[in-house]
Design a protein around this motif. Structure first.
Motif, PDB file in Angstrom:
ATOM      1  N   ARG A  21      -3.251   6.953  33.808  1.00 52.84           N
ATOM      2  CA  ARG A  21      -1.924   6.458  34.167  1.00 52.84           C
ATOM      3  C   ARG A  21      -1.279   7.474  35.100  1.00 52.84           C
ATOM      4  N   VAL A  22      -0.475   6.987  36.017  1.00 54.04           N
ATOM      5  CA  VAL A  22       0.167   7.856  37.005  1.00 54.04           C
ATOM      6  C   VAL A  22       1.053   8.902  36.339  1.00 54.04           C
ATOM      7  N   TRP A  23       1.792   8.525  35.324  1.00 53.70           N
ATOM      8  CA  TRP A  23       2.781   9.413  34.703  1.00 53.70           C
ATOM      9  C   TRP A  23       2.242  10.208  33.511  1.00 53.70           C
ATOM     10  N   CYS A  24       0.940  10.226  33.323  1.00 49.34           N
ATOM     11  CA  CYS A  24       0.328  10.791  32.117  1.00 49.34           C
ATOM     12  C   CYS A  24      -0.142  12.233  32.340  1.00 49.34           C
ATOM     13  N   HIS A  25       0.486  13.193  31.674  1.00 48.54           N
ATOM     14  CA  HIS A  25       0.094  14.591  31.849  1.00 48.54           C
ATOM     15  C   HIS A  25      -1.284  14.864  31.255  1.00 48.54           C
ATOM     16  N   LEU A  26      -1.667  14.177  30.179  1.00 53.38           N
ATOM     17  CA  LEU A  26      -3.014  14.353  29.629  1.00 53.38           C
ATOM     18  C   LEU A  26      -4.063  13.876  30.627  1.00 53.38           C
ATOM     19  N   CYS A  27      -3.739  12.835  31.376  1.00 53.11           N
ATOM     20  CA  CYS A  27      -4.654  12.320  32.399  1.00 53.11           C
ATOM     21  C   CYS A  27      -4.848  13.356  33.503  1.00 53.11           C
ATOM     22  N   GLU A  28      -3.763  13.959  33.931  1.00 52.89           N
ATOM     23  CA  GLU A  28      -3.844  15.014  34.953  1.00 52.89           C
ATOM     24  C   GLU A  28      -4.666  16.194  34.430  1.00 52.89           C
ATOM     25  N   ASP A  29      -4.442  16.546  33.178  1.00 53.98           N
ATOM     26  CA  ASP A  29      -5.180  17.665  32.578  1.00 53.98           C
ATOM     27  C   ASP A  29      -6.677  17.364  32.500  1.00 53.98           C
ATOM     28  N   MET A  30      -7.026  16.127  32.106  1.00 54.32           N
ATOM     29  CA  MET A  30      -8.446  15.789  32.001  1.00 54.32           C
ATOM     30  C   MET A  30      -9.108  15.801  33.372  1.00 54.32           C
TER      31      MET A  30
ATOM     32  N   ALA B 216      -4.717  -3.848  28.630  1.00 55.28           N
ATOM     33  CA  ALA B 216      -4.992  -4.433  27.317  1.00 55.28           C
ATOM     34  C   ALA B 216      -6.161  -3.721  26.636  1.00 55.28           C
ATOM     35  N   ARG B 217      -7.154  -3.342  27.418  1.00 58.76           N
ATOM     36  CA  ARG B 217      -8.349  -2.693  26.855  1.00 58.76           C
ATOM     37  C   ARG B 217      -8.055  -1.281  26.351  1.00 58.76           C
ATOM     38  N   PHE B 218      -7.304  -0.510  27.151  1.00 61.19           N
ATOM     39  CA  PHE B 218      -7.107   0.905  26.824  1.00 61.19           C
ATOM     40  C   PHE B 218      -5.743   1.225  26.228  1.00 61.19           C
ATOM     41  N   ASN B 219      -4.703   0.455  26.567  1.00 60.51           N
ATOM     42  CA  ASN B 219      -3.361   0.642  26.047  1.00 60.51           C
ATOM     43  C   ASN B 219      -2.975   2.119  26.012  1.00 60.51           C
ATOM     44  N   GLU B 220      -2.781   2.700  24.851  1.00 62.21           N
ATOM     45  CA  GLU B 220      -2.355   4.101  24.745  1.00 62.21           C
ATOM     46  C   GLU B 220      -3.517   5.074  24.558  1.00 62.21           C
ATOM     47  N   LEU B 221      -4.745   4.630  24.758  1.00 63.24           N
ATOM     48  CA  LEU B 221      -5.914   5.482  24.553  1.00 63.24           C
ATOM     49  C   LEU B 221      -6.125   6.462  25.705  1.00 63.24           C
ATOM     50  N   VAL B 222      -5.508   6.234  26.843  1.00 64.36           N
ATOM     51  CA  VAL B 222      -5.768   7.042  28.037  1.00 64.36           C
ATOM     52  C   VAL B 222      -5.332   8.487  27.853  1.00 64.36           C
ATOM     53  N   PRO B 223      -5.979   9.390  28.547  1.00 64.13           N
ATOM     54  CA  PRO B 223      -7.087   9.158  29.464  1.00 64.13           C
ATOM     55  C   PRO B 223      -8.402   8.892  28.731  1.00 64.13           C
ATOM     56  N   VAL B 224      -9.244   8.084  29.380  1.00 65.10           N
ATOM     57  CA  VAL B 224     -10.571   7.786  28.861  1.00 65.10           C
ATOM     58  C   VAL B 224     -11.560   8.069  29.979  1.00 65.10           C
ATOM     59  N   LEU B 225     -12.622   8.804  29.653  1.00 65.95           N
ATOM     60  CA  LEU B 225     -13.618   9.182  30.653  1.00 65.95           C
ATOM     61  C   LEU B 225     -14.961   8.547  30.326  1.00 65.95           C
TER      62      LEU B 225
ATOM     63  N   HIS C  99     -11.908  10.755  25.173  1.00 66.07           N
ATOM     64  CA  HIS C  99     -10.553  10.300  25.477  1.00 66.07           C
ATOM     65  C   HIS C  99      -9.549  11.346  24.995  1.00 66.07           C
ATOM     66  N   TYR C 100      -8.368  11.264  25.551  1.00 60.49           N
ATOM     67  CA  TYR C 100      -7.258  12.203  25.329  1.00 60.49           C
ATOM     68  C   TYR C 100      -7.542  13.596  25.908  1.00 60.49           C
ATOM     69  N   PHE C 101      -8.637  14.231  25.484  1.00 61.37           N
ATOM     70  CA  PHE C 101      -8.968  15.570  25.977  1.00 61.37           C
ATOM     71  C   PHE C 101     -10.427  15.590  26.420  1.00 61.37           C
ATOM     72  N   LEU C 102     -10.728  16.401  27.416  1.00 61.32           N
ATOM     73  CA  LEU C 102     -12.095  16.493  27.923  1.00 61.32           C
ATOM     74  C   LEU C 102     -13.015  17.089  26.864  1.00 61.32           C
ATOM     75  N   ASP C 103     -14.115  16.416  26.619  1.00 65.99           N
ATOM     76  CA  ASP C 103     -15.167  16.924  25.734  1.00 65.99           C
ATOM     77  C   ASP C 103     -16.217  17.552  26.641  1.00 65.99           C
ATOM     78  N   GLU C 104     -16.114  18.860  26.819  1.00 68.03           N
ATOM     79  CA  GLU C 104     -16.978  19.563  27.758  1.00 68.03           C
ATOM     80  C   GLU C 104     -18.450  19.387  27.405  1.00 68.03           C
ATOM     81  N   ALA C 105     -18.792  19.430  26.140  1.00 70.74           N
ATOM     82  CA  ALA C 105     -20.189  19.266  25.719  1.00 70.74           C
ATOM     83  C   ALA C 105     -20.717  17.887  26.102  1.00 70.74           C
TER      84      ALA C 105
END
Length: 90
Positions: A12-21, A50-59, A70-76
């Protein structure tokens, strides 16, 4: 040099977690192993919202494949995906 390793980030454009991921994912790129990161705004598509709703960010690596995190990068998970992609391309 290998081709770019694909990733799809549902965001999402306004999502700081998305920017962080996105920043954390970009930090994992190595010379000679570029990432091709497609960022899709879920709010621009009702089906994605509808698919992701509040789950973002999703990679995802492959958008038709399993979710990497989702939410945070899983480096492994990202490193395992990159390693398997490189092995499959060899």
């Amino acid at each position: 040099m290998m081709g770019a390793i694909p990733f799809t980030l549902y965001s999402r454009v306004w999502c700081h977690l998305c920017e962080d991921m996105l920043a954390a994912l970009q930090a994992l790129e190595e010379p000679g192993r570029p990432f091709a990161i497609t960022v899709l705004d879920v709010d621009a598509d009702p089906a994605l919202e509808a698919r992701f709703n509040e789950l973002v960010p999703v990679l995802y690596g492959d958008p038709d494949g399993p979710e990497l995190c989702h939410y945070f990068l899983d480096e492994a998970a990202v490193r395992a995906y990159v390693a398997s992609f490189s092995t499959a391309a060899a």
